[in-house]
Design a protein around this motif. Structure first.
Motif, short mmCIF file in Angstrom:
data_model
loop_
_atom_site.label_atom_id
_atom_site.label_comp_id
_atom_site.label_asym_id
_atom_site.label_seq_id
_atom_site.Cartn_x
_atom_site.Cartn_y
_atom_site.Cartn_z
N LYS A 90 26.65 27.18 49.18
CA LYS A 90 27.67 26.68 48.38
C LYS A 90 27.82 27.36 46.69
CE LYS A 90 25.55 22.43 49.05
NZ LYS A 90 25.15 21.00 49.04
N CYS A 91 27.72 28.49 46.66
CA CYS A 91 27.94 29.20 45.46
C CYS A 91 29.31 29.23 45.12
CB CYS A 91 27.16 30.52 45.28
SG CYS A 91 27.37 31.33 43.72
N SER A 92 29.95 29.30 43.99
CA SER A 92 31.19 29.18 43.50
C SER A 92 31.73 30.72 43.21
CB SER A 92 31.16 28.56 42.30
OG SER A 92 30.47 29.35 41.15
N GLU A 93 30.74 31.68 43.47
CA GLU A 93 30.77 32.96 42.96
C GLU A 93 31.26 33.79 44.37
OE1 GLU A 93 30.99 33.93 39.61
OE2 GLU A 93 31.05 31.73 40.00
N ASP A 94 31.95 34.85 44.24
CA ASP A 94 32.38 35.51 45.43
C ASP A 94 31.73 36.97 45.63
OD1 ASP A 94 33.48 36.98 43.42
OD2 ASP A 94 35.40 37.03 44.12
N CYS A 95 30.52 37.30 45.40
CA CYS A 95 29.77 38.47 45.74
C CYS A 95 30.04 38.77 47.15
CB CYS A 95 28.49 38.38 45.35
SG CYS A 95 28.18 37.67 43.47
N LYS A 96 30.72 39.88 47.38
CA LYS A 96 31.07 40.07 48.49
C LYS A 96 29.86 40.63 49.71
CE LYS A 96 35.48 42.17 47.23
NZ LYS A 96 36.10 43.29 47.05
N TYR A 97 28.70 40.72 49.30
CA TYR A 97 27.54 41.02 50.17
C TYR A 97 26.79 39.82 50.37
CZ TYR A 97 25.77 40.62 45.29
OH TYR A 97 25.34 40.15 44.17
N CYS A 98 27.19 38.60 49.64
CA CYS A 98 26.16 37.57 49.97
C CYS A 98 26.47 36.34 50.86
CB CYS A 98 26.28 36.79 48.40
SG CYS A 98 24.90 35.41 48.06
N ALA A 99 25.52 35.82 51.31
CA ALA A 99 25.53 34.74 52.53
C ALA A 99 25.72 33.69 51.71
CB ALA A 99 24.54 35.05 53.54
N GLN A 100 25.30 33.39 50.53
CA GLN A 100 25.32 32.09 50.28
C GLN A 100 26.76 31.62 49.15
OE1 GLN A 100 21.75 30.55 48.84
NE2 GLN A 100 20.90 32.60 48.51
N SER A 101 27.79 32.42 49.28
CA SER A 101 28.90 32.25 48.57
C SER A 101 30.00 31.39 49.28
CB SER A 101 29.63 33.80 48.34
OG SER A 101 31.15 33.34 47.96
N ALA A 102 30.30 30.42 48.78
CA ALA A 102 31.35 29.39 49.45
C ALA A 102 32.58 29.96 49.66
CB ALA A 102 31.45 28.26 48.40
N SER A 146 20.95 29.42 44.10
CA SER A 146 21.99 29.94 44.46
C SER A 146 22.96 29.50 43.22
CB SER A 146 22.73 29.56 45.83
OG SER A 146 22.79 28.13 45.69
N GLY A 147 24.10 29.96 42.95
CA GLY A 147 25.02 29.63 42.16
C GLY A 147 25.34 30.55 40.90
N LYS A 148 26.16 30.11 40.17
CA LYS A 148 26.73 31.11 38.98
C LYS A 148 25.46 31.13 38.22
CE LYS A 148 30.31 32.43 35.77
NZ LYS A 148 31.45 32.16 35.28
N SER A 157 34.45 37.17 40.42
CA SER A 157 34.43 35.79 39.78
C SER A 157 33.80 35.75 38.47
CB SER A 157 34.03 34.68 40.96
OG SER A 157 32.75 35.26 41.44
N HIS A 158 32.67 36.82 38.19
CA HIS A 158 32.24 36.95 36.92
C HIS A 158 32.05 38.75 36.76
CE1 HIS A 158 28.82 36.72 39.72
NE2 HIS A 158 28.40 37.88 39.09
N THR A 159 31.80 38.97 35.59
CA THR A 159 31.97 40.30 35.29
C THR A 159 30.61 40.78 35.06
OG1 THR A 159 31.78 40.00 33.00
CG2 THR A 159 34.10 40.03 33.84
S1 SF4 Z 1 24.18 33.18 45.02
FE1 SF4 Z 1 24.41 34.87 43.45
S2 SF4 Z 1 24.79 36.65 44.59
FE2 SF4 Z 1 25.30 35.04 45.85
S3 SF4 Z 1 27.50 34.59 45.65
FE3 SF4 Z 1 26.21 33.11 44.07
S4 SF4 Z 1 26.32 34.32 42.23
FE4 SF4 Z 1 26.75 35.81 43.85
#
Ligand code: SF4
Length: 326
Positions: free
Chosen positions: A68-80, A117-119, A185-187
């Motif tokens: 449920k993470c708000s961020e869009d890191c392209k490698y991450c399984a946890q991004s919403a 997880s999360g920003k 979504s962040h720098t």
């Molecule tokens: S959990 Fe961390 S690495 Fe994954 S999308 Fe969120 S900020 Fe990015």
């Protein structure tokens, strides 16, 4: 190339830093030329012995809050933003965290980290919940405590420190020039600001990145020099394990020899750091033991955030075989 590697090793052993261009030249080593690669590995091992000694550092993490993470890191399984089917849950209860911490302790881990997880840390209530968990872990275990909660402020870092945390983990993930291609979504600067906050609060910093994010060697070496400029002493090296449902699902996993070559070059750049095997190192298959003889002197053992990791007992054997002391 062999003469060049040996000369560069002498330069590092004399206490001098190698340049960006010299590091880049090392990346040109042909990965099918095992003889030359072995020279690189042996030199990296010698540098590690001289500047980082023979001690190995083992840590373990628990994914204390998932998905449920708000961020869009392209490698991450946890991004919403991605549809990966990752298990989602809120902050775990103390008892289950303690159980995992004690298991890690019994397996010989020195450090234990909660990762959420999360920003960043959502609010004061979440910060206090985390602080109480760390205070209890300080009393109930002998582990050194690390924390990994994303982008945090100076005051949040101070609170974590007062709760018993000694090191904060926050990767740069990749080079500053490649960052926008992996997250929007962040720098990159947000990440550097967190590292500054954490240092100012008196915490040690664990900061590395991920290789295999479609970056070229130049960007990879740039990341290493940027990490060096941050003065961190623990550098986890993750290897992308492309996860289905993420924008990076179809990237190719790096070949083992490229991973080992990269790690050995990192040792030339970061002579006295803990260079830590982290997520995705299963890509090395049966070649993991070589890393411990080519610059690696630390490992994240057990499972990773969303992927299965290594067996701590197997790690210990590889570490001892490489002449390192746990
Ligand atoms: S959990 Fe961390 S690495 Fe994954 S999308 Fe969120 S900020 Fe990015």
């Amino acid at each position: 190339m062999k003469e060049f590697i040996l000369k560069l090793k002498e330069k590092v052993l004399e206490g001098k830093s190698i340049t960006f261009d010299e590091a880049l030249k090392l990346t040109k080593i042909d990965e099918s030329n095992i003889e030359t690669l072995n020279v690189l590995f042996e030199c990296a091992n010698e540098i590690r012995k001289k500047f980082a000694g023979n001690k190995a550092d083992l840590c373990t993490i628990v994914n204390a809050k998932s998905g449920k993470c708000s961020e869009d890191c392209k490698y991450c399984a946890q991004s919403a933003h991605h549809n990966t089917g990752v298990v989602e849950y809120d902050l775990l209860e103390y008892d289950s965290i303690l159980q995992k911490a004690l298991e890690a302790q019994n397996h010989g881990a020195h450090r234990f980290s909660l990762v959420t997880s999360g920003k960043g840390i959502d609010n004061d209530e979440e910060l206090e919940k985390l602080a109480i968990i760390y205070e209890k872990l300080s009393n109930d275990t002998n582990l050194k405590l690390c924390a990994s909660h994303g982008i945090i402020t100076y005051n949040q870092a101070k609170r974590l420190r007062s709760a018993g945390v000694s090191m904060y983990h926050h990767n740069v993930e990749t080079s500053s020039s490649h960052y926008k291609k992996i997250c929007t979504s962040h720098t990159y600067e947000d990440r550097i600001k967190t590292i500054e906050n954490v240092k100012k609060a008196g915490l040690e910093v664990c900061c590395g990145g991920i290789i295999g994010l479609d970056e070229n060697f130049e960007e990879r070496i740039k990341m290493a020099f940027e990490i060096k400029s941050l003065g961190v002493k623990s550098v986890p090296v993750n290897v992308l394990n492309p996860i289905k449902g993420t924008p990076f699902e179809s990237l190719t996993v790096l070949p083992p020899m490229e991973i080992l070559k990269t790690i050995a070059i990192l040792r030339f750049i970061l002579p006295d750091s803990y260079i830590r095997y982290a997520g995705g190192r299963m890509a090395l298959k049966d070649k993991q033991a070589i890393g411990f003889m080519a610059g690696v002197n630390a490992a994240l053992t057990g499972n990773y955030l969303t992927t299965t990791g290594s067996d701590a007992e197997v790690d210990k054997i590889m570490i001892k075989d490489a002449g390192l002391i746990i």
